[in-house]
Design a protein around this motif. Structure first.
Motif, PDB file in Angstrom:
ATOM      1  N   ALA A  64       0.833  -1.199   0.000  1.00 46.17           N
ATOM      2  CA  ALA A  64       0.000   0.000   0.000  1.00 46.17           C
ATOM      3  C   ALA A  64       0.868   1.250   0.000  1.00 46.17           C
ATOM      4  CB  ALA A  64      -0.930  -0.014   1.215  1.00 46.17           C
ATOM      5  N   GLN A  65       1.882   1.265   0.865  1.00 46.51           N
ATOM      6  CA  GLN A  65       2.775   2.416   0.933  1.00 46.51           C
ATOM      7  C   GLN A  65       3.542   2.632  -0.366  1.00 46.51           C
ATOM      8  OE1 GLN A  65       5.120   2.801   4.662  1.00 46.51           O
ATOM      9  NE2 GLN A  65       4.015   0.988   5.357  1.00 46.51           N
ATOM     10  N   ASP A  66       3.823   1.550  -1.067  1.00 44.55           N
ATOM     11  CA  ASP A  66       4.627   1.625  -2.276  1.00 44.55           C
ATOM     12  C   ASP A  66       3.935   2.389  -3.397  1.00 44.55           C
ATOM     13  OD1 ASP A  66       7.046   0.912  -3.685  1.00 44.55           O
ATOM     14  OD2 ASP A  66       5.865  -0.520  -4.841  1.00 44.55           O
ATOM     15  N   THR A  67       2.641   2.592  -3.297  1.00 39.70           N
ATOM     16  CA  THR A  67       1.912   3.332  -4.336  1.00 39.70           C
ATOM     17  C   THR A  67       1.711   4.796  -3.978  1.00 39.70           C
ATOM     18  OG1 THR A  67      -0.272   2.810  -3.391  1.00 39.70           O
ATOM     19  CG2 THR A  67       0.648   1.242  -4.988  1.00 39.70           C
ATOM     20  N   VAL A  68       2.132   5.199  -2.789  1.00 40.92           N
ATOM     21  CA  VAL A  68       1.852   6.552  -2.295  1.00 40.92           C
ATOM     22  C   VAL A  68       3.068   7.460  -2.494  1.00 40.92           C
ATOM     23  CG1 VAL A  68       1.230   7.931  -0.275  1.00 40.92           C
ATOM     24  CG2 VAL A  68       0.209   5.677  -0.618  1.00 40.92           C
ATOM     25  N   TYR A  69       2.834   8.644  -3.103  1.00 42.03           N
ATOM     26  CA  TYR A  69       3.893   9.626  -3.354  1.00 42.03           C
ATOM     27  C   TYR A  69       5.078   8.935  -4.016  1.00 42.03           C
ATOM     28  CZ  TYR A  69       6.950  13.648  -2.649  1.00 42.03           C
ATOM     29  OH  TYR A  69       7.808  14.717  -2.848  1.00 42.03           O
ATOM     30  N   ARG A  70       4.780   8.249  -5.116  1.00 45.54           N
ATOM     31  CA  ARG A  70       5.745   7.359  -5.759  1.00 45.54           C
ATOM     32  C   ARG A  70       6.093   7.865  -7.144  1.00 45.54           C
ATOM     33  NH1 ARG A  70       9.307   4.061  -6.798  1.00 45.54           N
ATOM     34  NH2 ARG A  70       9.336   1.861  -6.183  1.00 45.54           N
ATOM     35  N   ALA A  71       7.374   7.990  -7.429  1.00 43.23           N
ATOM     36  CA  ALA A  71       7.802   8.355  -8.776  1.00 43.23           C
ATOM     37  C   ALA A  71       7.250   7.341  -9.773  1.00 43.23           C
ATOM     38  CB  ALA A  71       9.325   8.377  -8.855  1.00 43.23           C
ATOM     39  N   GLY A  72       6.598   7.840 -10.813  1.00 46.19           N
ATOM     40  CA  GLY A  72       5.977   6.959 -11.789  1.00 46.19           C
ATOM     41  C   GLY A  72       4.598   6.502 -11.397  1.00 46.19           C
ATOM     42  N   GLY A  73       4.099   6.954 -10.256  1.00 45.13           N
ATOM     43  CA  GLY A  73       2.783   6.549  -9.777  1.00 45.13           C
ATOM     44  C   GLY A  73       1.796   7.699  -9.794  1.00 45.13           C
ATOM     45  N   LEU A  74       0.563   7.391  -9.444  1.00 42.67           N
ATOM     46  CA  LEU A  74      -0.490   8.399  -9.402  1.00 42.67           C
ATOM     47  C   LEU A  74      -0.396   9.217  -8.116  1.00 42.67           C
ATOM     48  CD1 LEU A  74      -3.536   6.321 -10.699  1.00 42.67           C
ATOM     49  CD2 LEU A  74      -2.376   8.175 -11.917  1.00 42.67           C
ATOM     50  N   ALA A  75      -0.410  10.518  -8.255  1.00 43.35           N
ATOM     51  CA  ALA A  75      -0.294  11.399  -7.094  1.00 43.35           C
ATOM     52  C   ALA A  75      -1.482  11.272  -6.152  1.00 43.35           C
ATOM     53  CB  ALA A  75      -0.160  12.850  -7.555  1.00 43.35           C
ATOM     54  N   VAL A  76      -2.615  10.779  -6.659  1.00 42.99           N
ATOM     55  CA  VAL A  76      -3.840  10.744  -5.854  1.00 42.99           C
ATOM     56  C   VAL A  76      -3.979   9.459  -5.033  1.00 42.99           C
ATOM     57  CG1 VAL A  76      -5.119  12.317  -7.324  1.00 42.99           C
ATOM     58  CG2 VAL A  76      -5.116   9.868  -7.848  1.00 42.99           C
ATOM     59  N   MET A  77      -2.965   8.607  -5.031  1.00 46.12           N
ATOM     60  CA  MET A  77      -2.992   7.423  -4.172  1.00 46.12           C
ATOM     61  C   MET A  77      -2.618   7.840  -2.758  1.00 46.12           C
ATOM     62  SD  MET A  77      -3.932   4.905  -6.121  1.00 46.12           S
ATOM     63  CE  MET A  77      -3.618   3.564  -4.977  1.00 46.12           C
ATOM     64  N   ASN A  78      -3.487   7.542  -1.796  1.00 49.05           N
ATOM     65  CA  ASN A  78      -3.276   7.911  -0.396  1.00 49.05           C
ATOM     66  C   ASN A  78      -3.208   6.673   0.480  1.00 49.05           C
ATOM     67  OD1 ASN A  78      -3.774  11.046  -0.370  1.00 49.05           O
ATOM     68  ND2 ASN A  78      -5.451  10.188  -1.596  1.00 49.05           N
ATOM     69  N   LEU A  79      -2.487   6.773   1.578  1.00 47.17           N
ATOM     70  CA  LEU A  79      -2.420   5.690   2.555  1.00 47.17           C
ATOM     71  C   LEU A  79      -3.434   5.943   3.664  1.00 47.17           C
ATOM     72  CD1 LEU A  79      -0.829   3.105   3.466  1.00 47.17           C
ATOM     73  CD2 LEU A  79       0.539   4.649   4.905  1.00 47.17           C
TER      74      LEU A  79
END
Length: 252
Positions: free
Chosen positions: A59-74
Motif C-alpha cells: 500500500a505504501q509503495d503506491t503513495v507519493y511514488r515516482a511513476g505513480g499516481l499522485a492521488v494514491m493515499n495511505l
C-alpha cells in the motif's frame, strides 16, 4: 554446490512463478480495479489503500511514488503501518481488535463514491474484514487484495465467520500459498522465504498502471509523479500536487 547456494535461485524461481500465475489469472480483475480507480479520479473522488503489518508495504509503495499516481493515499492506522510499533507483536494484536475499523473510518477523509484498496494476505482478521464491511456500508467502493486460499485452510477471526474476500466489490487474488513461505531445507525446522510482498506490490503497481492508462485513453492526463532526482522533476511534481491538492492527504 551446497544446498544453501541454490536457495537464491530457487527463491527467484518461486517468485517468478507466482507473478506468472497472478498475471495470467488475475488480469481481468486487475483491469477492472484500474478502471474503477480511473472512474473515481475522473469523478473527483479519492483513492486510499490500507494494509496491516507487512501488508502495509504494498500500500505504501503506491503513495507519493515516482511513476505513480499522485492521488494514491495511505489510510494509516496507528500501530499498524509496517513494524514501527514496539513491540512489533502489538501490531498483530491490534489487527484482531473489534471496532477499530469503524473508528478509523470515522476520522478519515473517505466518503461515499471513493475507493479503498484493502490489502490483507490472510483476510481473516477482524480489522480488514470490518474495514471492508464498514466502508461498503458507507458507499465506498472496496477492492480487496488477498490470498483466497486462506479462506479454505484457516478459520476467520471475525465474529461473522467471513473473510475480506466476502465483502469487496472486486477481489484480487495474490495466490500466495498459506503460510507465505516458498522454500524448505532439511534442518530449518519450518518453511521460509516469503514472497507475498513481491507479488502483492506487483499487483498494486499493475492496478495503478492500468488506471493511468485508462485515464490517458479517455483524454484525461493522469496525475503522475516524476522522480525528484531527475531534472525538472520537482517542478513537475509541484504542479501536479497543487492541481490535485484537494484529493491528496499526505501533504500538510
Amino acid at each position: 554446490m551446497a544446498e544453501s547456494d541454490r536457495l537464491a535461485g530457487q527463491y527467484f524461481d518461486a517468485a517468478i512463478e507466482l507473478l506468472r500465475q497472478a498475471r495470467d489469472a488475475e488480469g481481468p480483475a486487475v483491469t477492472a480495479a484500474g478502471r474503477l480507480i480511473a472512474d473515481t479520479v475522473e469523478a473527483g473522488g479519492r483513492v486510499f489503500s490500507f494494509g496491516a503489518g507487512h501488508s502495509s508495504l504494498p500500500a505504501q509503495d503506491t503513495v507519493y511514488r515516482a511513476g505513480g499516481l499522485a492521488v494514491m493515499n495511505l489510510l494509516s492506522v496507528p500501530g499498524m503501518v509496517g513494524v514501527d510499533v514496539r513491540p512489533a507483536t502489538l501490531g498483530s494484536a491490534l489487527e484482531r481488535v473489534d471496532g477499530l475499523a469503524a473508528a478509523v473510518l470515522d476520522t478519515s477523509p473517505l466518503r461515499a463514491g471513493d475507493v479503498l484498496v484493502i490489502i490483507s494476505l490472510s483476510g481473516r482478521n477482524a480489522l480488514p474484514v470490518e474495514m471492508a464491511l464498514t466502508a461498503r456500508a458507507r458507499g465506498i467502493k472496496v477492492v480487496g487484495l488477498t490470498s483466497v486460499a486462506y479462506a479454505d485452510a484457516t478459520a476467520s477471526r471475525h465474529a461473522s465467520g467471513t473473510f475480506l474476500k466476502d465483502h469487496c466489490d472486486l477481489v484480487l487474488d495474490s495466490r500466495i500459498p498459506v503460510g507465505d513461505a516458498e522454500l524448505r531445507l532439511p534442518g530449518s525446522g519450518t518453511p521460509f522465504a516469503p514472497a507475498s510482498t513481491v507479488v502483492t506490490s506487483a499487483i498494486m503497481q499493475a492496478v495503478v498502471a492500468t488506471a493511468a492508462g485508462a485515464l490517458a485513453e479517455r483524454g484525461t492526463e493522469p496525475p503522475l509523479l516524476r522522480s525528484g532526482n531527475v531534472d525538472g522533476g520537482r517542478e513537475w511534481n509541484g504542479r501536479v500536487l497543487r492541481e490535485y491538492a484537494d484529493r491528496i492527504f499526505y501533504q500538510e
